[in-house]
Write an enzyme that holds these catalytic residues in place. Structure first.
Site, PDB file in Angstrom:
ATOM      1  N   ASN A 174      35.237  49.838  32.040  1.00  0.00           N
ATOM      2  CA  ASN A 174      35.179  49.390  33.544  1.00  0.00           C
ATOM      3  C   ASN A 174      36.263  51.121  34.203  1.00  0.00           C
ATOM      4  O   ASN A 174      37.207  50.950  34.152  1.00  0.00           O
ATOM      5  CB  ASN A 174      36.679  48.607  33.613  1.00  0.00           C
ATOM      6  CG  ASN A 174      37.342  48.285  35.222  1.00  0.00           C
ATOM      7  OD1 ASN A 174      36.436  48.681  36.596  1.00  0.00           O
ATOM      8  ND2 ASN A 174      37.751  47.377  35.176  1.00  0.00           N
ATOM      9  N   TRP A 175      35.511  51.984  34.896  1.00  0.00           N
ATOM     10  CA  TRP A 175      36.645  53.219  35.155  1.00  0.00           C
ATOM     11  C   TRP A 175      36.524  52.998  36.526  1.00  0.00           C
ATOM     12  O   TRP A 175      37.454  53.450  37.099  1.00  0.00           O
ATOM     13  CB  TRP A 175      35.043  54.344  35.943  1.00  0.00           C
ATOM     14  CG  TRP A 175      34.313  54.934  34.162  1.00  0.00           C
ATOM     15  CD1 TRP A 175      34.571  54.462  32.439  1.00  0.00           C
ATOM     16  CD2 TRP A 175      32.956  55.529  34.853  1.00  0.00           C
ATOM     17  NE1 TRP A 175      33.306  55.127  32.244  1.00  0.00           N
ATOM     18  CE2 TRP A 175      33.198  56.258  33.047  1.00  0.00           C
ATOM     19  CE3 TRP A 175      32.376  56.135  35.621  1.00  0.00           C
ATOM     20  CZ2 TRP A 175      31.429  57.036  32.900  1.00  0.00           C
ATOM     21  CZ3 TRP A 175      31.469  57.389  35.299  1.00  0.00           C
ATOM     22  CH2 TRP A 175      30.811  57.636  33.989  1.00  0.00           C
ATOM     23  N   LYS A 176      36.477  51.802  36.974  1.00  0.00           N
ATOM     24  CA  LYS A 176      37.408  51.636  37.933  1.00  0.00           C
ATOM     25  C   LYS A 176      36.826  52.438  38.982  1.00  0.00           C
ATOM     26  O   LYS A 176      36.582  52.992  39.167  1.00  0.00           O
ATOM     27  CB  LYS A 176      39.120  50.957  37.745  1.00  0.00           C
ATOM     28  CG  LYS A 176      39.617  49.746  36.858  1.00  0.00           C
ATOM     29  CD  LYS A 176      40.675  49.931  36.063  1.00  0.00           C
ATOM     30  CE  LYS A 176      40.763  48.986  35.018  1.00  0.00           C
ATOM     31  NZ  LYS A 176      42.364  48.966  34.725  1.00  0.00           N
TER      32      LYS A 176
ATOM     33  N   HIS B 273      37.888  40.720  38.342  1.00  0.00           N
ATOM     34  CA  HIS B 273      38.937  40.770  37.446  1.00  0.00           C
ATOM     35  C   HIS B 273      40.717  41.409  38.112  1.00  0.00           C
ATOM     36  O   HIS B 273      40.406  40.446  39.410  1.00  0.00           O
ATOM     37  CB  HIS B 273      38.991  42.290  37.723  1.00  0.00           C
ATOM     38  CG  HIS B 273      39.694  43.963  37.309  1.00  0.00           C
ATOM     39  ND1 HIS B 273      40.474  43.727  37.638  1.00  0.00           N
ATOM     40  CD2 HIS B 273      38.949  44.131  35.802  1.00  0.00           C
ATOM     41  CE1 HIS B 273      40.989  44.681  36.478  1.00  0.00           C
ATOM     42  NE2 HIS B 273      40.778  44.644  35.900  1.00  0.00           N
TER      43      HIS B 273
ATOM     44  N   GLU C 290      42.586  42.808  39.492  1.00  0.00           N
ATOM     45  CA  GLU C 290      43.009  44.058  40.596  1.00  0.00           C
ATOM     46  C   GLU C 290      42.181  43.813  42.029  1.00  0.00           C
ATOM     47  O   GLU C 290      42.752  42.725  42.319  1.00  0.00           O
ATOM     48  CB  GLU C 290      42.508  45.161  40.271  1.00  0.00           C
ATOM     49  CG  GLU C 290      43.491  46.226  38.883  1.00  0.00           C
ATOM     50  CD  GLU C 290      42.856  46.546  38.039  1.00  0.00           C
ATOM     51  OE1 GLU C 290      41.782  46.866  38.825  1.00  0.00           O
ATOM     52  OE2 GLU C 290      43.113  46.788  37.036  1.00  0.00           O
TER      53      GLU C 290
ATOM     54  N   GLU D 226      42.244  39.217  30.343  1.00  0.00           N
ATOM     55  CA  GLU D 226      42.767  40.188  30.072  1.00  0.00           C
ATOM     56  C   GLU D 226      44.274  39.392  30.690  1.00  0.00           C
ATOM     57  O   GLU D 226      43.921  39.437  31.835  1.00  0.00           O
ATOM     58  CB  GLU D 226      42.253  40.463  31.723  1.00  0.00           C
ATOM     59  CG  GLU D 226      40.478  41.752  30.909  1.00  0.00           C
ATOM     60  CD  GLU D 226      40.630  42.881  31.775  1.00  0.00           C
ATOM     61  OE1 GLU D 226      40.368  43.985  31.122  1.00  0.00           O
ATOM     62  OE2 GLU D 226      40.744  43.250  32.756  1.00  0.00           O
TER      63      GLU D 226
ATOM     64  N   GLY E 262      46.900  48.133  31.731  1.00  0.00           N
ATOM     65  CA  GLY E 262      47.162  49.650  32.561  1.00  0.00           C
ATOM     66  C   GLY E 262      48.717  49.936  32.328  1.00  0.00           C
ATOM     67  O   GLY E 262      49.203  50.735  32.734  1.00  0.00           O
TER      68      GLY E 262
ATOM     69  N   SER F 128      44.883  47.383  27.603  1.00  0.00           N
ATOM     70  CA  SER F 128      45.929  48.107  27.205  1.00  0.00           C
ATOM     71  C   SER F 128      44.819  48.516  25.533  1.00  0.00           C
ATOM     72  O   SER F 128      45.338  48.716  24.301  1.00  0.00           O
ATOM     73  CB  SER F 128      47.047  47.968  27.046  1.00  0.00           C
ATOM     74  OG  SER F 128      47.450  48.224  28.448  1.00  0.00           O
TER      75      SER F 128
ATOM     76  N   GLY G 183      39.396  49.843  30.392  1.00  0.00           N
ATOM     77  CA  GLY G 183      40.427  50.848  31.321  1.00  0.00           C
ATOM     78  C   GLY G 183      39.765  52.025  31.418  1.00  0.00           C
ATOM     79  O   GLY G 183      39.309  52.879  31.315  1.00  0.00           O
ATOM     80  N   GLY G 184      41.880  52.192  31.041  1.00  0.00           N
ATOM     81  CA  GLY G 184      42.197  53.613  31.080  1.00  0.00           C
ATOM     82  C   GLY G 184      41.470  54.814  29.553  1.00  0.00           C
ATOM     83  O   GLY G 184      41.350  55.860  29.889  1.00  0.00           O
TER      84      GLY G 184
HETATM   85  P1  13P Z   1      44.022  49.465  31.325  1.00  0.00           P
HETATM   86  O1  13P Z   1      42.470  49.352  29.501  1.00  0.00           O
HETATM   87  O2  13P Z   1      43.674  50.401  31.441  1.00  0.00           O
HETATM   88  O3  13P Z   1      44.623  47.746  30.877  1.00  0.00           O
HETATM   89  O4  13P Z   1      42.729  48.557  31.528  1.00  0.00           O
HETATM   90  C1  13P Z   1      41.931  47.318  31.548  1.00  0.00           C
HETATM   91  C2  13P Z   1      41.307  46.876  32.353  1.00  0.00           C
HETATM   92  O5  13P Z   1      41.591  45.875  33.718  1.00  0.00           O
HETATM   93  C3  13P Z   1      39.720  46.579  32.319  1.00  0.00           C
HETATM   94  O6  13P Z   1      39.158  45.685  33.140  1.00  0.00           O
END
Ligand code: 13P
Length: 250
Positions: free
Chosen positions: A9-11, A95, A97, A165, A171, A207, A228-229
């Site tokens: 997930n590149w956001k 999600h 966010e 999640e 993050g 994470s 994500g990251g």
């Molecule tokens: P991180 O891996 O950056 O914690 O993000 C997880 C996430 O929100 C994937 O959708």
């Protein structure tokens, strides 16, 4: 043999050239994946169609969101049908966010899941508790109500993926212990049995990185990761894919 779904997930990250290069690298390295490993990439919607069209193969593409209506006057939004017509097969819904910054709730996630399924997409439905909820011992009750509402009246033969999640792990560099993840996934799978009368893939996000992937993905009922990251660099993302292959024995 265990099946894994590994989702990047590149956001709202990566400029077009960076995005192209990363997808090309992933495609070159993993163009020929064994059938039990699914690698999915969720780029920003602006790049979705061109990346998906140019890179048709084993790697599949995912939208990060869709609107809950089929079409209409919704400036700035994209529909599930547009996503499906853009060589994409999946969409991330609910999600944390989106829940936090765009005030999405379970009812809306359910409406989005319906249009996504109608358009032929597989929704990846995100659930997870906040730190305050966890500290009050409410993790399971929060997950239960999220699952119940998000999956309300969805056909029990639909392709659906659940992403657990924990909001506090996203993050932050903090993760639940593998034991906690295991227990929570057992709970989620038990609830899915009650609601949908079947097992669904449950992947973990928050994470997840190249260092902790082995411990987390080795949990018996963790069916993959939503990353994500660590999905923004080829080195870390490919290391997670390699770990999933190692665990699944190929
Ligand atoms: P991180 O891996 O950056 O914690 O993000 C997880 C996430 O929100 C994937 O959708």
């Amino acid at each position: 043999m265990k099946n894994f779904t590994i989702v990047a997930n590149w956001k709202m990250n990566l400029l077009p050239l960076e995005a192209c290069e990363l997808v090309q690298n992933i495609n070159m390295q993993y163009g020929d994946l064994p059938h039990n490993i699914r690698v999915l990439i969720a780029p920003p919607s602006l790049y979705l169609q061109s990346l998906a069209e140019k890179n048709r193969g084993t790697i599949k593409f995912v939208a990060q969101n869709c609107h809950e209506k089929e079409e209409g006057a919704f400036t700035g939004e994209i529909s599930a049908q547009m996503i499906a017509a853009s060589f994409c097969e999946y969409v991330i819904l609910g999600h944390s966010e989106r829940r936090l910054y765009f005030k999405e709730n379970n009812k809306l996630v359910n409406a989005k899941a319906r249009v996504a399924l109608d358009a032929g997409l597989t929704p990846i439905i995100c659930i997870g508790e906040s730190m305050a909820e966890r500290e009050k011992g409410k993790t399971n009750s929060v997950l239960k109500s999220q699952l119940k509402a998000c999956l309300d009246s969805l056909h029990s033969e639909s392709d659906i993926i659940i992403a657990y999640e924990p909001v506090w792990a996203i993050g932050t560099g903090f993760t639940p212990t593998p034991g906690q993840i295991l227990d929570t996934h057992i709970f989620i799978k038990e609830e899915l049995m009650k609601i949908q009368k079947r097992d669904l893939p449950v992947i973990y996000g928050g994470s997840l990185n190249d260092k902790n992937a082995k411990a987390i993905l080795s949990c018996i009922n963790v069916d993959g990761g939503l990353i994500g990251g660590a999905s923004l660099s080829f080195e870390t993302f490919s290391s997670i894919i390699d770990t999933s292959r190692e665990i699944s024995g190929n």
